[in-house]
Design a protein around this motif. Structure first.
Motif, short mmCIF file in Angstrom:
data_model
loop_
_atom_site.label_atom_id
_atom_site.label_comp_id
_atom_site.label_asym_id
_atom_site.label_seq_id
_atom_site.Cartn_x
_atom_site.Cartn_y
_atom_site.Cartn_z
N MET A 1 21.65 47.97 -32.02
CA MET A 1 20.49 47.07 -31.88
C MET A 1 19.21 47.79 -32.32
O MET A 1 19.09 48.98 -32.13
N GLN A 2 18.30 47.01 -32.90
CA GLN A 2 17.05 47.59 -33.35
C GLN A 2 16.25 48.09 -32.15
O GLN A 2 16.12 47.40 -31.14
N LYS A 3 15.72 49.31 -32.27
CA LYS A 3 14.96 49.85 -31.13
C LYS A 3 13.56 49.27 -31.12
O LYS A 3 12.97 49.00 -32.15
N LYS A 4 13.01 49.10 -29.90
CA LYS A 4 11.66 48.51 -29.81
C LYS A 4 10.62 49.60 -29.64
O LYS A 4 10.93 50.71 -29.17
N PHE A 5 9.40 49.27 -30.00
CA PHE A 5 8.28 50.20 -29.76
C PHE A 5 7.05 49.36 -29.41
O PHE A 5 6.61 48.53 -30.20
N PHE A 6 6.51 49.60 -28.23
CA PHE A 6 5.36 48.83 -27.74
C PHE A 6 4.15 49.75 -27.71
O PHE A 6 4.11 50.74 -26.98
N VAL A 7 3.18 49.45 -28.56
CA VAL A 7 1.97 50.28 -28.66
C VAL A 7 0.73 49.43 -28.40
O VAL A 7 0.67 48.28 -28.83
N THR A 8 -0.24 50.00 -27.68
CA THR A 8 -1.43 49.23 -27.31
C THR A 8 -2.72 49.97 -27.66
O THR A 8 -2.74 51.19 -27.74
N THR A 9 -3.78 49.21 -27.82
CA THR A 9 -5.14 49.77 -27.86
C THR A 9 -5.76 49.48 -26.49
O THR A 9 -5.22 48.67 -25.74
N PRO A 10 -6.91 50.09 -26.17
CA PRO A 10 -7.62 49.62 -24.98
C PRO A 10 -8.06 48.18 -25.27
O PRO A 10 -8.16 47.78 -26.44
N ILE A 11 -8.30 47.39 -24.25
CA ILE A 11 -8.94 46.10 -24.52
C ILE A 11 -10.43 46.34 -24.37
O ILE A 11 -10.89 47.00 -23.44
N TYR A 12 -11.18 45.83 -25.32
CA TYR A 12 -12.58 46.23 -25.45
C TYR A 12 -13.53 45.29 -24.69
O TYR A 12 -13.34 44.07 -24.70
N LEU A 46 -0.30 45.61 -29.59
CA LEU A 46 -1.20 44.78 -28.81
C LEU A 46 -2.64 45.31 -28.83
O LEU A 46 -2.87 46.49 -28.66
N SER A 47 -3.58 44.38 -29.04
CA SER A 47 -5.00 44.71 -28.84
C SER A 47 -5.64 43.53 -28.13
O SER A 47 -4.96 42.51 -27.89
N GLY A 48 -6.90 43.64 -27.78
CA GLY A 48 -7.52 42.51 -27.09
C GLY A 48 -8.89 42.81 -26.53
O GLY A 48 -9.49 43.85 -26.85
N THR A 49 -9.36 41.91 -25.68
CA THR A 49 -10.72 42.05 -25.12
C THR A 49 -10.71 41.93 -23.60
O THR A 49 -9.94 41.18 -23.01
N ASP A 50 -11.66 42.69 -23.02
CA ASP A 50 -11.83 42.81 -21.57
C ASP A 50 -13.11 42.04 -21.24
O ASP A 50 -14.19 42.45 -21.65
N GLU A 51 -12.98 40.93 -20.52
CA GLU A 51 -14.08 39.98 -20.51
C GLU A 51 -14.72 39.70 -19.16
O GLU A 51 -15.70 38.96 -19.09
N HIS A 52 -14.13 40.23 -18.07
CA HIS A 52 -14.72 39.93 -16.77
C HIS A 52 -15.66 41.04 -16.29
O HIS A 52 -15.83 42.04 -16.97
N GLY A 53 -16.24 40.82 -15.11
CA GLY A 53 -16.98 41.88 -14.44
C GLY A 53 -18.49 41.75 -14.55
O GLY A 53 -19.03 40.91 -15.28
#
Ligand code: MSP
Length: 515
Positions: A1-12, A46-53
Motif C-alpha cells: 500500500m502507498q505510504k502516507k505523509f501528513f505535513v502541516t504549516t502553522p495556521i496564520y 495542510l495550511s490555513g488561517t487562525d481566526e479567533h481570539g
C-alpha cells in the motif's frame, strides 16, 4: 500500500497579510510535500488561517468590520497568495469553518468529561500579540518575555487544562523519541522547560466573545491556542470523517517557527495524550527570517512582500534564495542584494547557461536531436559521470533530512561540473572540420556526440533534483529537453535514462538578465 505523509504549516493569524516570513514556513512545508510526492507518498499537505481570539477581534474592530467579515477577507488573501506562490497544499483550514468549530467543541467536552478541564480563576498577565498567558514571574521588565511588548492584567473566571499532569509522560516521550522535536538543541530547550515544571493552562475566556463557545458553559469561549492546535485534527477529518482521519493521523511533520514551539511540543502533545491520540512524529522548529538581525514582522514594520519579489525575480528565484540561503532551523538574514547575487550567478549564469549552451549545441550540431553516446568514455567524461552517479544519492538524503541548502549546494556542484565539462571538451572544436583533414572524422564526431549526450543526461538528472524547490524551472527544462514529467525522484538516481533520438526544442531562457 502507498505510504502516507501528513505535513502541516502553522495556521496564520489573519491580523496581518501574508509576508515573506509566513511564506517561508509555507515554502518549507511545500518543498517537503513535493519531495514526498515524488518519493511515492500519498501526501496530505495542510495550511490555513487562525481566526479567533482577542487580537483578531480588536484588529477587525480597528478596521470597522465585524470579525467574520474581516476574517473572510483576510483568509481569502492568504489563499490567493499561497496560490500565486505555487503552494501545493491539499487543504486550507479556517478555524471559523463549522467542521473545525464542532471538532473543538467535541474535544473540549471530551477533556472535561475525562476530568482534565476544571473551573478556576486566572490572575496574571496576557500578551495579546502572542495570545499567551504569563505569570508575573515570567515577565521581563514588565513586558512580554517573547515579543517584548506590553502585557495586560487579567483577572477572570476560566477553565483550566491539567497540563501539569502530563509533565512526566511528556519527558518520557522526548526521551524515547529523539526525532520528536528537531533540531535537537530545540528539543533540549523544551526538556528544560519540562524539568522546571508545568502549571495548568487557562483554556477559556469570558471577557472576549470572538471564539468558539465552550459546549458546557456558554459564558466562556475556548482559548485561541487550544482552538488553533485542533486544526491539525479537524482538517484531517476528526471527528466527521474518521476514515480519512485514521488514514492520515498522526501528522508526520509539523513545520513551525521557533516562536511557537512550546505550544506544539508541550501543550499540543498533552492535549493529544488527554484525548488518547497518537502524537505527531516530528515537530520541526525553523528559525526566523531577519532583516539586519531583526525578525521580519508586521509590528517591526520591516515586511517584505513575497508577491512583489515574485514579480521582479520570478517565483523560483525567491524559493531558491530562501531554501539555499537559510539553514533550516537557524535564523537567516534576508536582503534583496543577496537574492540578486544568487539570481545572477547560480541561477542565470550557472543553471540557465548550462541549459542554453547545451540546447544550442544539440540544435546546431545534431539537428536538435539528442545523439547517442559512444561505448567508450574518455578521461574527460569521468568527473561528470562520477558526479551523476554519486551526488543524487547524497541529495536525496539531504532532502530526507530537510537540509535543503545542502541539497541545492550539492546539485549546483553537478551544474558547475557540467559547465566545466563543456569548457574542457570544447564541443565547438570537435564540430569544426580540422584544416587539411577529413571533415567530420568519425572519432571526433563520436566524441562530440558523447559529450552532448552526457550534457543532456546531466540536465535530465538536475531537472529532477531541483523539482521539490524549483518546480517551474524544472518543468521548463524538461519541456525544452523533450522529457515527460518525471514519475519519481528516483529517476535522478538512475543513470542513462536519456534516450538518444529525443527531439529538443530550445525555449525561453530560464533566468533572464535582470535590468
Ligand atoms: N496562529 C499562530 C499559529 C497557530 S498554529 C496551530 C501563529 N500565527 S502567526 O501568523 O503569528 O505565524 C506564526 C508562524 O509564521 C511562525 O511560527 C513562523 O512559522 C512564521 N513566521 C512569521 N514570521 C516569520 C519570520 N520573520 N521568519 C520565519 N518565519 C516566520 O503564531
Amino acid at each position: 500500500m502507498q505510504k502516507k505523509f501528513f505535513v502541516t504549516t502553522p495556521i496564520y493569524y489573519v491580523n496581518a497579510s501574508p509576508h515573506i516570513g509566513t511564506a517561508y514556513s509555507t515554502f518549507v512545508a511545500d518543498v517537503v510535500a513535493r519531495y514526498k510526492r515524488l518519493k511515492g507518498f500519498d501526501v496530505f499537505f495542510l495550511s490555513g488561517t487562525d481566526e479567533h481570539g482577542q487580537k483578531i477581534q480588536r484588529e477587525a474592530a480597528a478596521h470597522g468590520k465585524a470579525p467574520k467579515e474581516f476574517c473572510d477577507e483576510m483568509a481569502g488573501q492568504f489563499k490567493k497568495t499561497w496560490r500565486e506562490l505555487g503552494i501545493s497544499n491539499d487543504y486550507f483550514v479556517r478555524t471559523t469553518d463549522s467542521q473545525h468549530e464542532r471538532a473543538v467543541q467535541h474535544l473540549f467536552q471530551l477533556f472535561y468529561d475525562n476530568g482534565d478541564i476544571y473551573l478556576g480563576k486566572y490572575e496574571g498577565w496576557y500578551c495579546t500579540p502572542c495570545e499567551t498567558f504569563y505569570p508575573e514571574s515570567k515577565l521581563v521588565s514588565g513586558n512580554c518575555p517573547a515579543c517584548g511588548r506590553a502585557v495586560e492584567r487579567m483577572s477572570e473566571e476560566t477553565y483550566f487544562f491539567r497540563l501539569s499532569k502530563y509533565r512526566d509522560k511528556l519527558l518520557g516521550h522526548f526521551r524515547k523519541n529523539p526525532e520528536f522535536v528537531l533540531p535537537k538543541f530545540r528539543a533540549n530547550e523544551m526538556v528544560n522547560i519540562l524539568k522546571e515544571g508545568l502549571e495548568d493552562l487557562s483554556v477559556s475566556r469570558t471577557k472576549i466573545s470572538w471564539g468558539i463557545p465552550c459546549p458546557f458553559d456558554k459564558r466562556h469561549v475556548v482559548y485561541v491556542w487550544f482552538d488553533a492546535l485542533i486544526n491539525y485534527l479537524s482538517a484531517a477529518g476528526y471527528p466527521h470523517d474518521m476514515k480519512k482521519f485514521s488514514h492520515y493521523w498522526p501528522a508526520d511533520l509539523h513545520v513551525i517557527g521557533k516562536d511557537i514551539l512550546k505550544f506544539h511540543s508541550i501543550i499540543w502533545p498533552a492535549m493529544l495524550m488527554s484525548a488518547n491520540m497518537q502524537l505527531p512524529r516530528t515537530v520541526f522548529a525553523h528559525g526566523w527570517l531577519t532583516v539586519r538581525e531583526e525578525k521580519i514582522s508586521k509590528s517591526k514594520g520591516n515586511i517584505v512582500n513575497p508577491l512583489e519579489l515574485k514579480r521582479k525575480y520570478g517565483l523560483d528565484a525567491v524559493k531558491y534564495f530562501l531554501m539555499r540561503e537559510l539553514t533550516l532551523g537557524m535564523d537567516g538574514d534576508y536582503s534583496e542584494d543577496a537574492l540578486r547575487t544568487r539570481y545572477e550567478t547560480e541561477l542565470a549564469n550557472e543553471l540557465g547557461n548550462l541549459l542554453n549552451r547545451t540546447l544550442v549545441m544539440i540544435e546546431k550540431y545534431c539537428n536538435g536531436t539528442v545523439p547517442s553516446q559512444s561505448k567508450k568514455n574518455a578521461k574527460q567524461d569521468d568527473v561528470l559521470l562520477k558526479a551523476l552517479r554519486e551526488s543524487p544519492k547524497k541529495i536525496d538524503s539531504f532532502y530526507e533530512k530537510l537540509q535543503f541548502n545542502n541539497a541545492l549546494a550539492e546539485t549546483w556542484k553537478i551544474v558547475a561540473t557540467a559547465n566545466r565539462y563543456i569548457n574542457e571538451t570544447e564541443p565547438w572544436e570537435l564540430a569544426r572540420a580540422p584544416e587539411g583533414r577529413n571533415p567530420g572524422k568519425p572519432e571526433r564526431q563520436e566524441r562530440l556526440q558523447t559529450v552532448l549526450y552526457n550534457l543532456a543526461e546531466a540536465l535530465r538528472v538536475v531537472s529532477v533534483l531541483i523539482m521539490p524547490v524549483l518546480a517551474e524551472s524544472s518543468a521548463s527544462m524538461r519541456s525544452q529537453l523533450g522529457l515527460p514529467v518525471p514519475k519519481s525522484f528516483d529517476e535522478a538516481l538512475k543513470q542513462g535514462l536519456t534516450r538518444a533520438g529525443t527531439k529538443v526544442r530550445k525555449g525561453e531562457v530560464l533566468f533572464k538578465k535582470l535590468d
